[in-house]
Enzyme design. Structure first.
Site, PDB file in Angstrom:
ATOM      1  CB  SER A 156     -55.660  33.377  44.195  1.00 28.42           C
ATOM      2  OG  SER A 156     -57.013  33.541  44.573  1.00 28.42           O
ATOM      3  CE1 TYR A 216     -55.797  38.874  42.857  1.00 28.03           C
ATOM      4  CE2 TYR A 216     -57.259  36.976  42.805  1.00 28.03           C
ATOM      5  CZ  TYR A 216     -56.266  37.706  43.423  1.00 28.03           C
ATOM      6  OH  TYR A 216     -55.729  37.262  44.614  1.00 28.03           O
TER       7      TYR A 216
END
Ligand code: NAD
Length: 276
Positions: free
Chosen positions: A158, A171
């Site tokens: 990401s 995350y």
């Protein structure tokens, strides 16, 4: 035609059919019954890959979507929090197809909260699914790839593997870890025909992001349309979401000969987010 000739013709037709199937590459995509994973599996099926699907959701719809392109497809319901279930998924893949060419570590979850209130249970789940599961999957894939002399490992990281955003501690930590893991695997396989790279998407409109938009709208008392626009405006100079098809095409590029010397790279597809 005499009966003997007909039987010989049938025999060789079956033989050619089996040979044609044996030539097809196999890709295992984790978390692929929705969102980016299903998009990747679909783009791969379109170009002739057979697919192992995994994840939770509308399995029948996902299987039908992949089969529509003539791909052979199996589904495995492994919960990636459990290393044994990951191992079983690889065994099922080999039992069914006899080969595995591409592993896409895609499954991931998100939870948003300030650090002081971040539940340990959520932290552990995110680290288990987003970081430990790719590690275990790679441990399972490497012996198969080494025996075959070929393998492509692609980790869906990401932009949050490169930069942080507030309230996403687990995350961001996991995705930074995935990029480190990618480099590590790339080095350990550097002299082989096995490559490992990461893809770093910006915002992609999937269930994972739709939930964040809905939550923002609820918290702020606005609408999902307002928050969708706000989300994209904050991060993407392009003002456009990345599509699952674009991520799927990037995976295919990393599996193409053009990418044979890409090793440990992070391919950024983020509408300009990290260029700022
Ligand atoms: P999604 O929620 O649509 O898909 C996630 C998939 O993971 C689902 O199929 C889900 O069933 C599966 N999954 C979750 N927990 C699992 C478990 N324990 N075992 C097996 N499967 C499990 O989300 P998405 O947006 O498609 O995300 C896919 C990947 O892309 C994730 O790694 C995510 O972090 C990453 N990503 C997404 C975006 C985005 O904007 N959507 C941006 C960057 C990176």
């Amino acid at each position: 035609m005499r009966m003997k000739n007909i039987l010989v013709l049938i025999f060789f037709t079956i033989l050619n059919f089996d040979a044609a199937l044996a030539d097809r590459k196999v890709a295992l995509v984790t978390g692929s019954v929705s969102g980016i994973g299903l998009g990747i599996a679909t783009e791969m099926a379109k170009t002739g890959y057979d697919i192992v699907l995994n994840g939770f959701g509308d399995v029948d719809k996902a299987v039908a979507q992949i089969s529509a392109f003539g791909a052979r497809v199996i589904y495995d319901d492994a919960d990636l929090k459990d290393p044994d279930q990951i191992g079983n998924m690889f065994r099922k893949t080999m039992d069914t197809f006899g080969r595995l060419d591409v592993l896409v570590n895609n499954a991931g979850i998100q939870y948003v909260s300030p650090i002081e209130e971040f539940p340990l249970e959520k932290w552990n789940d995110i680290i288990a699914i987003n970081l430990t599961a790719p590690f275990i999957a790679i441990q399972n894939a490497l012996p198969i790839s080494k025996a075959r002399g070929y393998g492509r490992i692609i980790n869906i990281a990401s932009t949050h593997g490169l930069v942080a955003s507030v309230n996403k501690s687990a995350y961001v930590a996991a995705k930074h870890g995935v990029i480190g893991l990618t480099k590590e695997v790339a080095l350990e396989t550097a002299t082989t025909n096995i490559t490992c790279n990461a893809i770093c998407p910006g915002w992609v409109l999937t269930p994972l992001v739709e939930k964040q938009i809905t939550d923002r709208a609820t918290q702020k008392g606005t609408s999902t349309e307002v928050e969708k626009l706000a989300l994209i405006s904050e991060k993407h100079p392009s003002q456009q979401f990345v599509t699952v098809e674009q991520i799927g095409q990037a995976v295919l590029f990393l599996c193409s000969p053009a990418a044979d010397q890409m090793r440990g790279a992070s391919l950024v597809i983020d509408g300009g987010w990290t260029a700022q």
